[in-house]
Scaffold this motif. Structure first.
Motif, PDB file in Angstrom:
ATOM      1  N   TRP A 188      33.889  18.764  12.193  1.00 56.87           N
ATOM      2  CA  TRP A 188      34.577  17.362  11.681  1.00 56.87           C
ATOM      3  C   TRP A 188      35.695  17.064  12.688  1.00 56.87           C
ATOM      4  O   TRP A 188      36.255  17.901  13.342  1.00 56.87           O
ATOM      5  N   HIS A 189      35.670  15.524  13.019  1.00 57.43           N
ATOM      6  CA  HIS A 189      36.700  15.157  13.979  1.00 57.43           C
ATOM      7  C   HIS A 189      37.286  13.898  13.596  1.00 57.43           C
ATOM      8  O   HIS A 189      36.629  13.016  13.095  1.00 57.43           O
ATOM      9  N   ASP A 190      38.460  13.774  13.879  1.00 55.68           N
ATOM     10  CA  ASP A 190      39.272  12.538  13.780  1.00 55.68           C
ATOM     11  C   ASP A 190      40.222  12.394  14.781  1.00 55.68           C
ATOM     12  O   ASP A 190      40.664  13.366  15.482  1.00 55.68           O
TER      13      ASP A 190
ATOM     14  N   ALA B  97      37.854  10.467   9.964  1.00 56.23           N
ATOM     15  CA  ALA B  97      37.123  11.824  10.104  1.00 56.23           C
ATOM     16  C   ALA B  97      35.618  11.672   9.734  1.00 56.23           C
ATOM     17  O   ALA B  97      35.384  11.224   8.615  1.00 56.23           O
ATOM     18  N   HIS B  98      34.752  12.145  10.403  1.00 55.89           N
ATOM     19  CA  HIS B  98      33.461  12.186  10.432  1.00 55.89           C
ATOM     20  C   HIS B  98      32.873  13.413  10.962  1.00 55.89           C
ATOM     21  O   HIS B  98      33.601  14.311  11.792  1.00 55.89           O
ATOM     22  N   ARG B  99      31.614  13.859  10.917  1.00 56.01           N
ATOM     23  CA  ARG B  99      30.902  14.771  11.793  1.00 56.01           C
ATOM     24  C   ARG B  99      29.337  14.360  11.928  1.00 56.01           C
ATOM     25  O   ARG B  99      28.787  13.423  11.173  1.00 56.01           O
ATOM     26  N   HIS B 100      28.766  14.605  12.944  1.00 59.51           N
ATOM     27  CA  HIS B 100      27.549  14.403  13.288  1.00 59.51           C
ATOM     28  C   HIS B 100      26.780  15.650  14.051  1.00 59.51           C
ATOM     29  O   HIS B 100      27.367  16.067  14.765  1.00 59.51           O
ATOM     30  N   THR B 101      25.391  15.260  14.347  1.00 60.79           N
ATOM     31  CA  THR B 101      24.791  16.213  15.055  1.00 60.79           C
ATOM     32  C   THR B 101      24.630  16.185  16.620  1.00 60.79           C
ATOM     33  O   THR B 101      24.826  17.201  17.332  1.00 60.79           O
TER      34      THR B 101
ATOM     35  N   GLU C 100      33.850   2.300  12.044  1.00 58.79           N
ATOM     36  CA  GLU C 100      34.276   3.688  12.440  1.00 58.79           C
ATOM     37  C   GLU C 100      35.058   3.776  13.953  1.00 58.79           C
ATOM     38  O   GLU C 100      36.559   4.297  13.830  1.00 58.79           O
ATOM     39  N   ARG C 101      34.699   3.565  14.903  1.00 57.75           N
ATOM     40  CA  ARG C 101      35.154   3.532  16.232  1.00 57.75           C
ATOM     41  C   ARG C 101      35.130   2.335  17.087  1.00 57.75           C
ATOM     42  O   ARG C 101      34.307   1.575  16.951  1.00 57.75           O
ATOM     43  N   ARG C 102      36.438   2.115  17.681  1.00 56.41           N
ATOM     44  CA  ARG C 102      36.200   1.016  18.492  1.00 56.41           C
ATOM     45  C   ARG C 102      35.941   1.381  19.938  1.00 56.41           C
ATOM     46  O   ARG C 102      36.606   1.782  20.937  1.00 56.41           O
TER      47      ARG C 102
ATOM     48  N   ILE D 209      32.049  14.698  23.964  1.00 54.55           N
ATOM     49  CA  ILE D 209      33.179  15.373  24.839  1.00 54.55           C
ATOM     50  C   ILE D 209      34.188  14.011  25.164  1.00 54.55           C
ATOM     51  O   ILE D 209      33.679  12.825  25.027  1.00 54.55           O
ATOM     52  N   ARG D 210      35.502  14.052  25.113  1.00 53.48           N
ATOM     53  CA  ARG D 210      36.291  13.176  25.550  1.00 53.48           C
ATOM     54  C   ARG D 210      36.874  13.289  26.721  1.00 53.48           C
ATOM     55  O   ARG D 210      37.332  14.774  27.019  1.00 53.48           O
ATOM     56  N   PHE D 211      37.013  12.458  27.378  1.00 49.03           N
ATOM     57  CA  PHE D 211      38.027  12.516  28.670  1.00 49.03           C
ATOM     58  C   PHE D 211      38.861  11.493  28.639  1.00 49.03           C
ATOM     59  O   PHE D 211      38.664  10.288  28.696  1.00 49.03           O
TER      60      PHE D 211
END
Ligand code: GTQ
Ligand code: FE2
Length: 357
Positions: free
Chosen positions: A153-155, A112-116, A77-79, A120-122
């Motif tokens: 949900w976020h991608d 796209a996925h979501r989680h508990t 999913e994420r690098r 935060i992105r900087f």
């Protein structure tokens, strides 16, 4: 005499045996009485979190090496590359804060996925990279903060010509401790974004003003700001720098929800801070933990007796209760720090304390 001593010994042994037998009966019944084992009722625990410093010159080449070995997509999913604090069992930056650098090449999508956990992105670098949160596409420029509330949900995608890089900050260690870590993929790779990007910013990014009308319905997450722009944050620091500063942090502001005034996530707060030229702060201890990221300038943070000399891109971890102070190494240029701290959680639990040392 000999007879007396042996009688006493027998009494002692039999008392220990009675304790052991009682403890065994308690255990069999699924119970425990702390007075059957030695030590205080509430044994104090020293922190496992270590004061640490990561240099950007060590991190960056390893981030740039990622694409040869990994492509984001369903599965991994994420690098991302995480800050690993060797003292923390889950190998996160502190016992409450997870920090990673995420890297996305032009044209790539982090599905796209979501989680508990809240995230935060900087934003560090890249143009036309975005995060879409519940359909709201936030186009991130360097220094921007973008919020992904719990279970939204976020991608992410990079529509620009250059690789994009940002910092991920998550409260996942707290959520894990609370045994509520879960998530799920979205049915499609990306969400369908709203017609206009930056809806939360259009509604809520005006300090001191809030919409007096909003359309009915929509996700509860459409009622909060998700995107804080760096130019506004930096300008706010410059204006606050003309007034009396904190003796411990110099010029410091917290990012808050403009409608509720609350921290960006319930547990973790974010801060932007300026150390004016030549400033050395007084040392204090706080019950919270913090991760600092250097945006501008050079200087040092002293944690306990260790001095970490930092420059742009470096990270520094301050464990709970560790005495710490900051110094700007330049007498002409300001130093600017971004930080994430678990102060909101500790405050909520009535555990936040600070004292000068
Ligand atoms: O980009 O959604 O660093 O879900 C860790 C978990 C980033 C993300 C992380 C995540 C993400
Ligand atoms: Fe995520």
């Amino acid at each position: 005499m000999a007879k007396l001593v042996s009688e006493t010994e027998t009494a002692v042994v039999s008392e220990a045996e009675r304790f052991a037998a009682f403890a065994a009966k308690l255990r069999a019944a699924g119970l425990d009485a702390p007075w059957t084992s030695p030590g205080p009722l509430i044994p104090p625990k020293t922190t496992a979190v270590q004061a640490r410093h990561w240099r950007w010159s060590d991190i960056e080449p390893l981030v740039l090496e990622g694409p040869e070995l990994m492509k984001p997509g369903r599965g991994a999913e994420r690098r991302i590359i995480r800050l690993d604090n060797p003292g923390v069992p889950e190998r996160t930056a502190t016992h409450t804060i997870s920090i990673a650098i995420q890297y996305l090449l032009p044209g790539e999508v982090a599905p796209a996925h979501r989680h508990t956990p809240s995230a935060i992105r900087f934003m560090l670098r890249g143009r036309n990279a975005y995060t879409t949160i519940e359909g709201d596409r936030c186009e991130m420029r360097s220094g921007d903060l973008v919020l992904t509330p719990s279970m939204t949900w976020h991608d992410h995608g990079n529509d620009g010509p250059d690789p994009a890089m940002w910092i991920d900050l998550l409260d996942s260690p707290i959520v894990r401790y609370l045994e509520n870590l879960s998530g799920e993929p979205y049915p499609d790779e990306r969400q369908q974004p709203a017609t206009l990007p930056g809806v939360s910013e259009r509604r809520f990014a005006h300090a001191g003003l809030r919409p007096a009308w909003r359309p009915p319905g929509g996700s509860p997450h459409h009622h909060h700001l998700l995107h804080w722009r760096w130019d506004a944050t930096r300008a706010a620091l410059d204006r606050l720098a003309t007034l009396e500063p904190s003796p411990f942090d110099d010029v410091i502001m917290e990012y808050v929800d403009p409608i509720t005034g609350r921290s960006v996530t319930p547990a973790l707060g974010c801060y932007a801070q300026m150390l004016r030229p030549g400033v050395r702060t007084r040392a204090h201890r706080e019950t919270s933990s913090a991760v600092y990221y250097v945006l501008e300038g050079t200087g040092s943070t002293t944690v306990g007796t260790t001095r970490f000399d930092w420059g742009p891109g470096d990270f520094v971890v301050v464990p709970p209760r560790a005495p710490h102070s900051h110094a700007n190494g330049s007498s002409s240029a300001p130093a600017v720090l971004f930080s994430v701290q678990d102060v909101p959680l500790l405050t909520y639990l009535h555990l936040y304390r600070t004292e000068e040392v």
